[in-house]
Design a protein around this motif. Structure first.
Motif, PDB file in Angstrom:
ATOM      1  N   TRP A  33      58.502  43.195  11.402  1.00  0.00           N
ATOM      2  CA  TRP A  33      58.744  42.462  10.154  1.00  0.00           C
ATOM      3  C   TRP A  33      59.699  41.294  10.446  1.00  0.00           C
ATOM      4  CZ3 TRP A  33      55.781  42.321   6.255  1.00  0.00           C
ATOM      5  CH2 TRP A  33      56.216  41.728   5.062  1.00  0.00           C
ATOM      6  N   SER A  77      61.783  49.344  13.466  1.00  0.00           N
ATOM      7  CA  SER A  77      62.909  49.319  12.532  1.00  0.00           C
ATOM      8  C   SER A  77      64.227  49.205  13.314  1.00  0.00           C
ATOM      9  CB  SER A  77      62.862  50.583  11.664  1.00  0.00           C
ATOM     10  OG  SER A  77      63.861  50.533  10.666  1.00  0.00           O
ATOM     11  N   PHE A  81      68.766  45.072  21.084  1.00  0.00           N
ATOM     12  CA  PHE A  81      67.799  44.687  22.123  1.00  0.00           C
ATOM     13  C   PHE A  81      68.551  43.972  23.252  1.00  0.00           C
ATOM     14  CE2 PHE A  81      63.866  43.817  19.204  1.00  0.00           C
ATOM     15  CZ  PHE A  81      63.917  45.105  18.736  1.00  0.00           C
ATOM     16  N   ASN A 126      68.644  40.136  23.208  1.00  0.00           N
ATOM     17  CA  ASN A 126      69.642  39.322  22.488  1.00  0.00           C
ATOM     18  C   ASN A 126      70.419  38.450  23.479  1.00  0.00           C
ATOM     19  OD1 ASN A 126      68.829  40.668  20.197  1.00  0.00           O
ATOM     20  ND2 ASN A 126      70.628  41.987  20.066  1.00  0.00           N
ATOM     21  N   HIS A 170      65.130  46.441   6.566  1.00  0.00           N
ATOM     22  CA  HIS A 170      64.440  47.516   7.312  1.00  0.00           C
ATOM     23  C   HIS A 170      64.327  48.777   6.449  1.00  0.00           C
ATOM     24  CE1 HIS A 170      63.719  45.680  11.183  1.00  0.00           C
ATOM     25  NE2 HIS A 170      64.970  45.302  11.307  1.00  0.00           N
ATOM     26  N   ALA A 190      65.245  51.053  16.598  1.00  0.00           N
ATOM     27  CA  ALA A 190      65.818  50.599  17.857  1.00  0.00           C
ATOM     28  C   ALA A 190      67.255  50.141  17.658  1.00  0.00           C
ATOM     29  CB  ALA A 190      64.976  49.456  18.419  1.00  0.00           C
ATOM     30  N   GLY A 191      68.085  50.439  18.673  1.00  0.00           N
ATOM     31  CA  GLY A 191      69.423  49.863  18.733  1.00  0.00           C
ATOM     32  C   GLY A 191      69.320  48.439  19.255  1.00  0.00           C
ATOM     33  N   ASP A 217      48.811  35.518   9.095  1.00  0.00           N
ATOM     34  CA  ASP A 217      50.217  35.239   8.774  1.00  0.00           C
ATOM     35  C   ASP A 217      50.716  36.336   7.834  1.00  0.00           C
ATOM     36  OD1 ASP A 217      52.623  34.245   7.687  1.00  0.00           O
ATOM     37  OD2 ASP A 217      51.960  32.180   8.031  1.00  0.00           O
ATOM     38  N   LEU A 218      51.779  37.022   8.235  1.00  0.00           N
ATOM     39  CA  LEU A 218      52.306  38.128   7.416  1.00  0.00           C
ATOM     40  C   LEU A 218      52.878  37.625   6.087  1.00  0.00           C
ATOM     41  CD1 LEU A 218      54.038  40.174  10.266  1.00  0.00           C
ATOM     42  CD2 LEU A 218      52.083  40.944   8.905  1.00  0.00           C
ATOM     43  N   THR A 278      53.437  37.775  19.927  1.00  0.00           N
ATOM     44  CA  THR A 278      53.997  36.771  20.848  1.00  0.00           C
ATOM     45  C   THR A 278      55.494  37.002  21.057  1.00  0.00           C
ATOM     46  OG1 THR A 278      54.461  35.260  19.032  1.00  0.00           O
ATOM     47  CG2 THR A 278      52.320  35.009  20.132  1.00  0.00           C
ATOM     48  N   GLY A 279      56.052  38.022  20.410  1.00  0.00           N
ATOM     49  CA  GLY A 279      57.500  38.246  20.462  1.00  0.00           C
ATOM     50  C   GLY A 279      57.906  39.152  21.611  1.00  0.00           C
ATOM     51  N   ASN A 280      59.195  39.436  21.672  1.00  0.00           N
ATOM     52  CA  ASN A 280      59.754  40.231  22.774  1.00  0.00           C
ATOM     53  C   ASN A 280      59.036  41.569  22.925  1.00  0.00           C
ATOM     54  OD1 ASN A 280      61.983  38.410  23.369  1.00  0.00           O
ATOM     55  ND2 ASN A 280      62.897  39.085  21.443  1.00  0.00           N
ATOM     56  N   VAL A 281      58.956  42.299  21.824  1.00  0.00           N
ATOM     57  CA  VAL A 281      58.429  43.663  21.897  1.00  0.00           C
ATOM     58  C   VAL A 281      56.902  43.659  21.794  1.00  0.00           C
ATOM     59  CG1 VAL A 281      58.464  45.951  20.842  1.00  0.00           C
ATOM     60  CG2 VAL A 281      60.565  44.589  20.914  1.00  0.00           C
ATOM     61  N   ARG A 332      50.033  33.691  14.643  1.00  0.00           N
ATOM     62  CA  ARG A 332      49.878  32.588  13.678  1.00  0.00           C
ATOM     63  C   ARG A 332      49.143  31.418  14.309  1.00  0.00           C
ATOM     64  NH1 ARG A 332      55.673  31.659  11.031  1.00  0.00           N
ATOM     65  NH2 ARG A 332      56.340  31.946  13.201  1.00  0.00           N
ATOM     66  N   PHE A 373      61.052  38.855   8.771  1.00  0.00           N
ATOM     67  CA  PHE A 373      61.673  38.189   7.620  1.00  0.00           C
ATOM     68  C   PHE A 373      63.003  38.877   7.300  1.00  0.00           C
ATOM     69  CE2 PHE A 373      56.997  38.381   7.011  1.00  0.00           C
ATOM     70  CZ  PHE A 373      56.709  37.053   7.255  1.00  0.00           C
ATOM     71  N   GLY A 397      53.511  40.551  15.564  1.00  0.00           N
ATOM     72  CA  GLY A 397      54.618  40.069  16.403  1.00  0.00           C
ATOM     73  C   GLY A 397      54.208  40.001  17.860  1.00  0.00           C
TER      74      GLY A 397
HETATM   75  N1  LIG Z   1      67.429  42.080  18.180  1.00  0.00           N
HETATM   76  C1  LIG Z   1      67.858  43.312  17.977  1.00  0.00           C
HETATM   77  O1  LIG Z   1      68.889  43.745  18.510  1.00  0.00           O
HETATM   78  C2  LIG Z   1      67.042  44.225  17.073  1.00  0.00           C
HETATM   79  C3  LIG Z   1      67.418  45.568  16.940  1.00  0.00           C
HETATM   80  C4  LIG Z   1      66.650  46.417  16.107  1.00  0.00           C
HETATM   81  C5  LIG Z   1      65.557  45.885  15.423  1.00  0.00           C
HETATM   82  N2  LIG Z   1      65.228  44.571  15.566  1.00  0.00           N
HETATM   83  C6  LIG Z   1      64.061  44.033  14.809  1.00  0.00           C
HETATM   84  O2  LIG Z   1      63.020  43.663  15.716  1.00  0.00           O
HETATM   85  C7  LIG Z   1      62.220  42.670  15.089  1.00  0.00           C
HETATM   86  C8  LIG Z   1      62.042  41.505  16.043  1.00  0.00           C
HETATM   87  O3  LIG Z   1      61.326  41.941  17.179  1.00  0.00           O
HETATM   88  P1  LIG Z   1      61.117  40.966  18.438  1.00  0.00           P
HETATM   89  O4  LIG Z   1      62.451  40.620  19.013  1.00  0.00           O
HETATM   90  O5  LIG Z   1      60.097  41.588  19.309  1.00  0.00           O
HETATM   91  O6  LIG Z   1      60.493  39.686  17.745  1.00  0.00           O
HETATM   92  P2  LIG Z   1      60.690  38.162  18.140  1.00  0.00           P
HETATM   93  O7  LIG Z   1      60.687  38.017  19.639  1.00  0.00           O
HETATM   94  O8  LIG Z   1      61.812  37.602  17.334  1.00  0.00           O
HETATM   95  O9  LIG Z   1      59.322  37.552  17.615  1.00  0.00           O
HETATM   96  C9  LIG Z   1      58.955  37.543  16.253  1.00  0.00           C
HETATM   97  C10 LIG Z   1      57.461  37.690  16.176  1.00  0.00           C
HETATM   98  O10 LIG Z   1      57.064  37.641  14.797  1.00  0.00           O
HETATM   99  C11 LIG Z   1      56.018  36.688  14.670  1.00  0.00           C
HETATM  100  N3  LIG Z   1      56.075  36.084  13.354  1.00  0.00           N
HETATM  101  C12 LIG Z   1      57.065  35.346  12.816  1.00  0.00           C
HETATM  102  N4  LIG Z   1      56.729  34.962  11.565  1.00  0.00           N
HETATM  103  C13 LIG Z   1      55.489  35.474  11.333  1.00  0.00           C
HETATM  104  C14 LIG Z   1      54.597  35.421  10.231  1.00  0.00           C
HETATM  105  N5  LIG Z   1      54.907  34.749   9.112  1.00  0.00           N
HETATM  106  N6  LIG Z   1      53.411  36.064  10.327  1.00  0.00           N
HETATM  107  C15 LIG Z   1      53.064  36.723  11.472  1.00  0.00           C
HETATM  108  N7  LIG Z   1      53.876  36.819  12.542  1.00  0.00           N
HETATM  109  C16 LIG Z   1      55.053  36.187  12.470  1.00  0.00           C
HETATM  110  C17 LIG Z   1      56.282  35.674  15.767  1.00  0.00           C
HETATM  111  O11 LIG Z   1      55.076  35.014  16.040  1.00  0.00           O
HETATM  112  P3  LIG Z   1      54.931  33.423  16.193  1.00  0.00           P
HETATM  113  O12 LIG Z   1      54.521  33.222  17.633  1.00  0.00           O
HETATM  114  O13 LIG Z   1      53.857  33.073  15.251  1.00  0.00           O
HETATM  115  O14 LIG Z   1      56.254  32.792  15.843  1.00  0.00           O
HETATM  116  C18 LIG Z   1      56.706  36.595  16.908  1.00  0.00           C
HETATM  117  O15 LIG Z   1      55.578  37.152  17.543  1.00  0.00           O
HETATM  118  C19 LIG Z   1      62.967  42.235  13.813  1.00  0.00           C
HETATM  119  O16 LIG Z   1      62.400  42.886  12.698  1.00  0.00           O
HETATM  120  C20 LIG Z   1      64.370  42.748  14.071  1.00  0.00           C
HETATM  121  O17 LIG Z   1      65.107  42.982  12.881  1.00  0.00           O
HETATM  122  C21 LIG Z   1      65.926  43.740  16.382  1.00  0.00           C
END
Ligand SMILES: NC(=O)c1ccc[n+]([C@@H]2O[C@H](COP(=O)([O-])OP(=O)(O)OC[C@H]3O[C@@H](n4cnc5c(N)ncnc54)[C@H](OP(=O)(O)O)[C@@H]3O)[C@@H](O)[C@H]2O)c1
Length: 281
Positions: free
Chosen positions: A69, A95, A136, A139, A114, A133-134, A48-49, A8-11, A31, A71, A6
Motif C-alpha cells: 500500500w 504491513s 527495512f 531505508n 497499516h 515487517a520491522g 494504478d492502485l 517495481t519496489g524494494n520488496v 503503473r 499511500f 508494488g
Molecule cells: N521502510 C520501512 O522501514 C518499512 C517498514 C515496514 C513496512 N513498510 C511498508 O512497505 C511499503 C513499501 O514497500 P517497498 O519499500 O517495497 O516499496 P517502494 O520501494 O517504496 O515502492 C513502492 C511501489 O509502489 C508502487 N506504487 C506507487 N504508487 C502506486 C500506485 N498509485 N498504484 C500502483 N502502484 C504504485 C511503485 O510503483 P511505480 O514504479 O509505479 O512507482 C513501487 O513499485 C509501504 O507500505 C511501507 O509503509 C516499510
C-alpha cells in the motif's frame, strides 16, 4: 496466478523474481510497463492502485494478491479490496511491525494506515496474511548520495537501534505464504537477525562499499526541515522521528519468524550492505 503489486519496489521486485524461481505463475502490476525494468518473461500489466477501475485486467484469473500500500491513508483501500475480492481468494499484505493491537488509534500516520488497511482486509472475506515487517534495510539507500559524495551521513538519532530486514527475506516469506497453506489469519512479525545502531549501520555500509563512512548527529529540527522541503507530510515526518526517538530508548525487537517460515536464517545488515555495495559507490 499470483498478482504482485508494488512490483517495481524494494520488496515487490524480489517477490516477482522469487516467485518465478519457485515456478509460480506470476503477474506484475505496474503503473508504467515501459519503465518497470522487469524481466521480459514476466507478465506485466498496467494498473494504478489509486484508480481501482484500472485493476480489472490485472486481476483476471488471479487467485492470490501480494499487496503493497503506497499511500499515507487507507482512503482508497475499500475500492481496491472490492476489486480484489471479485477475483482472488487470498491476500498477503505488507504491513508494519509498528501496528499495535492494544490501542484504538495508532501513534503515527504510517502505522495508522497499516492498521486501517489490515482492518479492511479482515472484513473483506478474503483469506489473509499480514507480513508485519520491522525497519527495512533499504531505508539506508537514502544515505547513498552522502556516502558517494564524502562519506558523512548527517541525521538525528545515531543511537536508534534497529533489527533491519533484507527485502529478500520479506520476499522469501511472502513466497512461502503465497504458494503454501497454513498461513491464513497469521500476522507474521518479520525482522532481521541482529540489532545495529544508526552509527553502526553507516559504518557497515561504508565498509561494504569500500568507502569510509561516518555518522554525524544533527538536530531533529534541521532534519525535519529537510524532509518537509522534500515534500514529506509533517505528520508523517513527526511520526518517523518519534519512532526513532523511541528506538534510542528501546531497540526494535528481533524475531525468528523468517527462519521459522523459510528454513533459512534472516540475512544480516552486513549481507544487505554487501548486496547493495554498488548503490553507495
Ligand atoms: N521502510 C520501512 O522501514 C518499512 C517498514 C515496514 C513496512 N513498510 C511498508 O512497505 C511499503 C513499501 O514497500 P517497498 O519499500 O517495497 O516499496 P517502494 O520501494 O517504496 O515502492 C513502492 C511501489 O509502489 C508502487 N506504487 C506507487 N504508487 C502506486 C500506485 N498509485 N498504484 C500502483 N502502484 C504504485 C511503485 O510503483 P511505480 O514504479 O509505479 O512507482 C513501487 O513499485 C509501504 O507500505 C511501507 O509503509 C516499510
Amino acid at each position: 496466478m499470483i498478482l504482485v503489486t508494488g512490483a517495481t519496489g524494494n520488496v515487490g521486485r524480489q517477490v516477482v523474481s522469487q516467485l518465478r524461481d519457485a515456478g509460480a505463475a506470476v503477474r506484475a502490476l505496474v503503473r508504467d510497463p515501459s519503465s518497470a525494468g522487469l524481466p521480459e518473461e514476466v507478465d506485466v500489466v498496467r494498473g494504478d492502485l489509486s484508480a481501482p477501475d484500472t485493476l480489472e485486467a490485472a486481476l483476471d484469473g488471479v487467485e492470490s494478491v501480494f499487496l503493497v500500500w503506497p499511500f499515507f491513508t487507507a482512503d482508497g483501500a475499500p475500492a481496491v479490496l472490492d476489486a480484489v475480492g471479485r477475483h482472488a481468494r487470498r491476500i498477503v499484505y505488507l504491513s508494519s511491525a509498528g501496528v499495535r493491537e492494544d490501542v484504538e488509534r495508532q501513534g503515527d500516520p504510517i502505522n495508522q494506515f497499516h492498521a486501517d488497511v489490515e482492518r479492511l482486509i479482515e472484513r473483506s472475506g478474503l483469506e489473509w496474511t499480514f507480513l508485519r515487517a520491522g525497519g527495512f534495510a533499504t531505508n539506508a539507500l537514502a544515505w547513498a548520495p552522502e556516502i558517494r559524495e564524502g562519506g558523512v551521513v548527517r541525521a538525528p538519532f545515531g543511537a536508534a537501534t534497529r533489527s533491519l530486514i533484507h527485502e529478500r527475506d520479506i520476499a522469501a516469506v511472502a513466497v512461502r505464504v503465497l504458494t503454501g497453506d497454513g498461513h491464513g489469519g497469521a500476522k507474521h512479525h518479520l525482522t532481521g537477525p541482529e540489532l545495529l545502531s544508526t552509527v553502526e549501520q553507516v559504518r557497515a555500509v561504508g565498509e561494504a562499499a569500500g568507502r569510509p563512512a561516518r555518522f554525524e548527529e544533527i538536530p531533529v529540527e534541521e532534519a525535519r526541515r529537510q524532509m518537509l522541503a522534500s515534500g514529506w507530510p509533517a505528520s508523517v515526518v513527526d511520526g518517523i522521528f518519534d519512532a526513532h526517538a523511541g528506538m534510542v530508548a528501546e531497540p526494535e525487537r528481533i524475531t525468528s519468524t523468517v527462519e521459522e517460515i523459510t528454513g533459512v536464517p534472516a540475512r544480516t545488515f552486513r549481507q544487505w550492505a554487501a548486496d547493495h555495495a554498488g548503490d553507495f559507490r
